[in-house]
Scaffold this active site. Structure first.
Site, mmCIF file in Angstrom:
data_model
loop_
_atom_site.group_PDB
_atom_site.id
_atom_site.type_symbol
_atom_site.label_atom_id
_atom_site.label_comp_id
_atom_site.label_asym_id
_atom_site.label_seq_id
_atom_site.Cartn_x
_atom_site.Cartn_y
_atom_site.Cartn_z
ATOM 1 N N PHE A 1 1.640 -1.939 8.776
ATOM 2 C CA PHE A 1 1.837 -2.176 10.209
ATOM 3 C C PHE A 1 1.615 -3.659 10.480
ATOM 4 O O PHE A 1 0.688 -4.255 9.939
ATOM 5 C CB PHE A 1 0.848 -1.349 11.041
ATOM 6 C CG PHE A 1 1.087 0.132 10.949
ATOM 7 C CD1 PHE A 1 2.061 0.740 11.745
ATOM 8 C CD2 PHE A 1 0.367 0.916 10.062
ATOM 9 C CE1 PHE A 1 2.295 2.113 11.652
ATOM 10 C CE2 PHE A 1 0.599 2.287 9.965
ATOM 11 C CZ PHE A 1 1.561 2.885 10.755
ATOM 12 N N GLU B 1 -4.846 -6.368 2.182
ATOM 13 C CA GLU B 1 -3.671 -7.167 2.541
ATOM 14 C C GLU B 1 -3.832 -8.620 2.140
ATOM 15 O O GLU B 1 -2.881 -9.251 1.700
ATOM 16 C CB GLU B 1 -3.397 -7.065 4.056
ATOM 17 C CG GLU B 1 -2.853 -5.738 4.517
ATOM 18 C CD GLU B 1 -3.922 -4.663 4.709
ATOM 19 O OE1 GLU B 1 -5.115 -4.984 4.517
ATOM 20 O OE2 GLU B 1 -3.564 -3.518 5.037
ATOM 21 N N ASP C 1 0.339 -4.961 12.806
ATOM 22 C CA ASP C 1 -0.992 -5.157 13.404
ATOM 23 C C ASP C 1 -2.018 -5.611 12.353
ATOM 24 O O ASP C 1 -3.045 -6.172 12.695
ATOM 25 C CB ASP C 1 -1.454 -3.836 14.027
ATOM 26 C CG ASP C 1 -0.357 -3.199 14.868
ATOM 27 O OD1 ASP C 1 -0.461 -3.234 16.091
ATOM 28 O OD2 ASP C 1 0.621 -2.692 14.270
ATOM 29 N N PHE C 2 -1.712 -5.366 11.066
ATOM 30 C CA PHE C 2 -2.679 -5.726 10.011
ATOM 31 C C PHE C 2 -2.527 -7.179 9.567
ATOM 32 O O PHE C 2 -3.164 -7.623 8.630
ATOM 33 C CB PHE C 2 -2.503 -4.833 8.781
ATOM 34 C CG PHE C 2 -2.631 -3.355 9.056
ATOM 35 C CD1 PHE C 2 -3.238 -2.886 10.216
ATOM 36 C CD2 PHE C 2 -2.153 -2.423 8.140
ATOM 37 C CE1 PHE C 2 -3.344 -1.518 10.462
ATOM 38 C CE2 PHE C 2 -2.264 -1.067 8.386
ATOM 39 C CZ PHE C 2 -2.864 -0.606 9.549
ATOM 40 N N HIS D 1 -1.883 -0.060 16.012
ATOM 41 C CA HIS D 1 -0.747 0.273 15.140
ATOM 42 C C HIS D 1 0.564 0.270 15.912
ATOM 43 O O HIS D 1 1.519 0.919 15.510
ATOM 44 C CB HIS D 1 -0.936 1.666 14.515
ATOM 45 C CG HIS D 1 -2.162 1.822 13.694
ATOM 46 N ND1 HIS D 1 -3.393 2.013 14.253
ATOM 47 C CD2 HIS D 1 -2.346 1.804 12.356
ATOM 48 C CE1 HIS D 1 -4.301 2.116 13.292
ATOM 49 N NE2 HIS D 1 -3.698 1.992 12.136
ATOM 50 N N GLU E 1 0.841 -1.194 0.000
ATOM 51 C CA GLU E 1 0.000 0.000 0.000
ATOM 52 C C GLU E 1 0.879 1.248 0.000
ATOM 53 O O GLU E 1 1.678 1.445 0.915
ATOM 54 C CB GLU E 1 -0.895 -0.014 1.243
ATOM 55 C CG GLU E 1 -1.918 -1.141 1.191
ATOM 56 C CD GLU E 1 -2.509 -1.459 2.565
ATOM 57 O OE1 GLU E 1 -2.215 -0.730 3.524
ATOM 58 O OE2 GLU E 1 -3.235 -2.465 2.667
#
Lengths: 336, 370
Positions: A93, A70, A95-96, A139, A30
């Site tokens: 991140f 993602e 976290d994703f 994040h 991204e």
């Protein structure tokens, strides 16, 4: 020739040099170009923090802006890797990872095993991790331990610019899926980095400092905290080995065990939550394999078992601190 | 007037910011002669002795064993026995009041290495000092110009002194051609040409000694004298296990015991020394360069080319310095060119004698060069 550059520049340079060396290396994610397909292309931003800036124009067609999906593009990167490319996919991140975890742990990590060793999946997934930017609970997490748990993945957590470049080059050349994790607070850290290309092998810990009293094992940003603590402790007469494993998988067990056999005392510093962490993993390793050498209980300095707080004053309390490391080392030193 | 001399933390190499006091070799009140070793200091890279710059009495020890001081920090005071204590205390107080430790991020004040193109390769060298017949320092296999850390500046007080990185080494280009002594010697001659040096003294360590002998063989008129330190080229034996191990070692655990063979005192092999060597070995092209040079010169644990006849043919002064406990090239090679060579064998020293016994080696070279 070595000169001082930042951790962020070191990562960018590693991708640049590998893209120049090997036509099959591509970058996707991204905003990794930033503004692709729009009038903004000319001064493409190069990722949210500019890590891939400059690559879009230098390597036409090989830096691909992807949709905000993602599960889609990480799956595409894994598939491309199976078909002869060496994709470096950026998961903005860590976290994703939840939305593309099947592609990583059920697909990429399993191919070599499930296809009788015949399949290679040379994909790198880069991601920012860690607290310190007041980026809140979604994040800021420190999740290298989750990937470390999965056989078939290699997991890299560089703590300085020199290691970041050499380990990313190794990651791109490696024929297995590699999770390459960049602590966002370290992006501005400067250090001496050779201009030339070089690869640091996986599973080889860096011993940053030697001392006979206490072994400190730390990861990523925590290595720098551990070094600061060890410097302060030396003035009080406590001498520490400071070990940065550099990769959590594979893990250089020998360097850790040899050190604890010398010092008899271990403090592990890990920015993750305490349960099922690298801290508990290494504590378990040492308790099992170097039990006879231990002179004091093992200390684990970790974040608490709570989500990362948004409030920056609470976030500072959440992250393991130099003072907490010093206190833990002093406790194990004074125990016996 | 009896002067008061301060002993301060030395700066060994560009990166040294602080040093640790390992121990005092002289006690308070001891008489000191010029050149006496007064205390031992350890930097990140290596330990060494601080020598007395003047004669007198060691009047104060201001740093204790284990203390870490910034470069330039006050270690002790040497003065005449007749200097009153009050004057010494005043001098110490004045020093400490005015001392500003280096910040570490300021620009380095010393000379910086330069880079030039020789035979199509980028070559790094460091020039210090001015005038006289220049001296060129040539490191050994796997080394670089930092091998002369303790020698370069000391020798440069009387003359221009160059130290270079040979092809495949340090920060020079990693392409080494056929890796032969002739290729490496051409680089030394190329540096002389580029710097307008017609005639030079050459000092080489280990393989660098063989490179110097090769230069003397190829262009005897360019060589004023030779200093051969634990030199290759004077016999056929060499520690093949070391050479092969060094070429193939990939990690700290493999490399450290090998580097320990270079020193009589293996505790000199610090974490930083091993780390620096690993960083060099990881650079693209280094593995191939080392393998090529090793195969060209030291295949099967033997030195391929003997240059033992060169000193006699050269007809110029030649000094050989050896560590008696050298585990890489036997000290017995020193008298190989007997008659043409002056030989100094230093007891209790290993292969890296110019680092381990730097002060002694510097004195021998200085005296030899006049």
């Amino acid at each position: 020739m070595a000169r001082k550059i930042s951790y962020q520049q070191a990562i960018s340079e590693a991708m640049d040099q590998e893209m120049a060396r090997d036509q099959t290396v591509i970058v996707m994610g991204e905003d990794v170009a930033g503004g692709a397909g729009t009038p903004g292309e000319e001064d493409a931003w190069g990722g949210v923090l500019g890590v891939t800036k400059g690559l879009f124009h230098k390597y036409p067609g090989r830096v691909i802006d992807t949709p905000i999906s993602e599960s889609g593009y990480v799956g595409a990167a894994v598939g491309a890797a199976c078909n002869g490319l060496r994709p470096v996919a950026e998961l903005m991140f860590i976290d994703f990872m939840g939305v593309c975890f099947d592609q990583i742990f059920n697909q990429a990590a399993k191919f070599r095993y499930m296809f009788g060793g015949k399949a290679e999946t040379p994909v790198v997934i880069r991601a920012m991790y860690g607290a310190g930017f007041a980026a809140a609970a979604q994040h800021s997490q420190c999740l290298y331990n989750i990937f470390t748990h999965i056989p078939g993945l290699k997991v890299v957590v560089p703590s300085n610019p020199y290691d970041a470049k050499g380990l990313l080059i190794q990651s791109i050349r490696d024929n297995d899926p590699v999770i390459f994790l960049e602590h966002k607070v370290l992006y501005t850290m400067e250090g001496e980095v050779p201009e030339e290309s070089y690869a640091i092998p996986f599973g080889e810990a860096n011993v940053l400092r030697e001392g006979d009293d206490v072994t400190i094992v730390a990861f990523g940003r925590m290595v720098n905290f551990a070094m600061e603590a060890a410097g302060n402790l030396q003035k009080k007469g406590i001498h520490c080995d400071v070990i940065d494993p550099r990769t959590t998988s594979p893990l250089d067990e020998d360097t850790i065990l040899e050190s604890v056999e010398k010092t008899g005392r271990l403090v592990v510093v890990d920015e993750s939550h305490p349960r099922c962490s690298m801290a508990s993993d290494i504590a378990g390793l040492v308790a099992q394999k170097a039990f006879g050498a231990l002179k004091a209980p093992i200390e684990q300095v970790t974040a608490p078992h709570v989500p990362v707080p948004f409030s920056d004053s609470l976030e500072v309390l959440y992250v393991p601190s130099v003072a907490r490391i010093e206190a833990a080392v002093t406790r194990v030193k004074e125990y016996s | 007037m009896s002067a008061i001399h301060t002993l301060t933390m030395p700066k060994w190499g560009l990166s040294m910011q602080e040093g640790k006091v390992n121990g005092w070799l002289k006690g308070t009140g001891d008489a000191i002669a010029v050149g006496d070793e007064i205390l031992e200091v350890e930097s990140e890279k290596i330990a060494g002795a601080v020598e007395a710059p003047v004669a007198g009495v060691l009047r104060r020890q201001l740093a204790a064993e284990g203390d870490v001081l910034p470069v330039g920090g006050l270690l002790g005071v040497v003065a005449g026995a007749d200097v009153p204590d009050a004057e010494i205390d005043a001098a110490v107080e004045a020093f400490q009041a005015n001392f500003v430790p280096p910040t570490g991020d300021e620009e380095e004040s010393g000379p910086a290495p330069e880079r030039i193109e020789i035979d199509g390769r980028r070559i790094r060298f460091l020039k210090r000092g001015e005038g006289g017949t220049p001296l060129i320092l040539v490191h050994g296999f796997g080394g670089d110009l930092n091998n002369w850390l303790f020698n370069h500046e000391a020798l440069a007080s009387e003359r221009t002194v160059y130290a270079l990185d040979l092809p495949g080494h340090g920060e020079s280009a990693k392409e080494v051609g056929n890796g032969s002594l002739e290729t490496l010697a051409s680089t030394v001659l190329g540096l002389m040409d580029a710097q307008g040096v017609e005639v030079a003294h050459l000092a080489g360590h280990s393989m660098g000694g063989a490179v110097c002998l090769k230069v003397a063989d190829m262009a005897p008129q360019r060589v004023a004298s030779l200093v051969l330190i634990c030199s290759a080229g004077l016999g056929s034996e060499i520690n093949g296990a070391y050479i092969d191990g060094f070429v193939t070692a990939q990690d700290r655990r493999a490399l450290k015991p090998l580097l320990a063979q270079l020193f009589a005192d293996s505790s000199l092999v610090t974490r930083q020394l091993v780390d620096d060597m690993l960083k060099y070995k990881r650079l693209e092209g280094v593995g191939e360069a080392l393998a090529t040079v090793a195969a060209a010169n030291f295949a099967q644990g033997r030195q391929r080319e003997s240059l033992a006849q060169v000193p006699a043919a050269l007809g110029k002064p030649v000094l050989a310095i050896w560590g008696q406990a050298d585990q890489i090239i036997p000290a017995a090679h020193a008298p190989a060119a007997a008659g043409a060579i002056r030989v100094e064998v230093l007891a209790g020293q290993g292969h890296m004698v110019q680092m381990e016994a730097a002060n002694e080696v510097n004195r021998l070279i200085d005296h030899f060069l006049g």
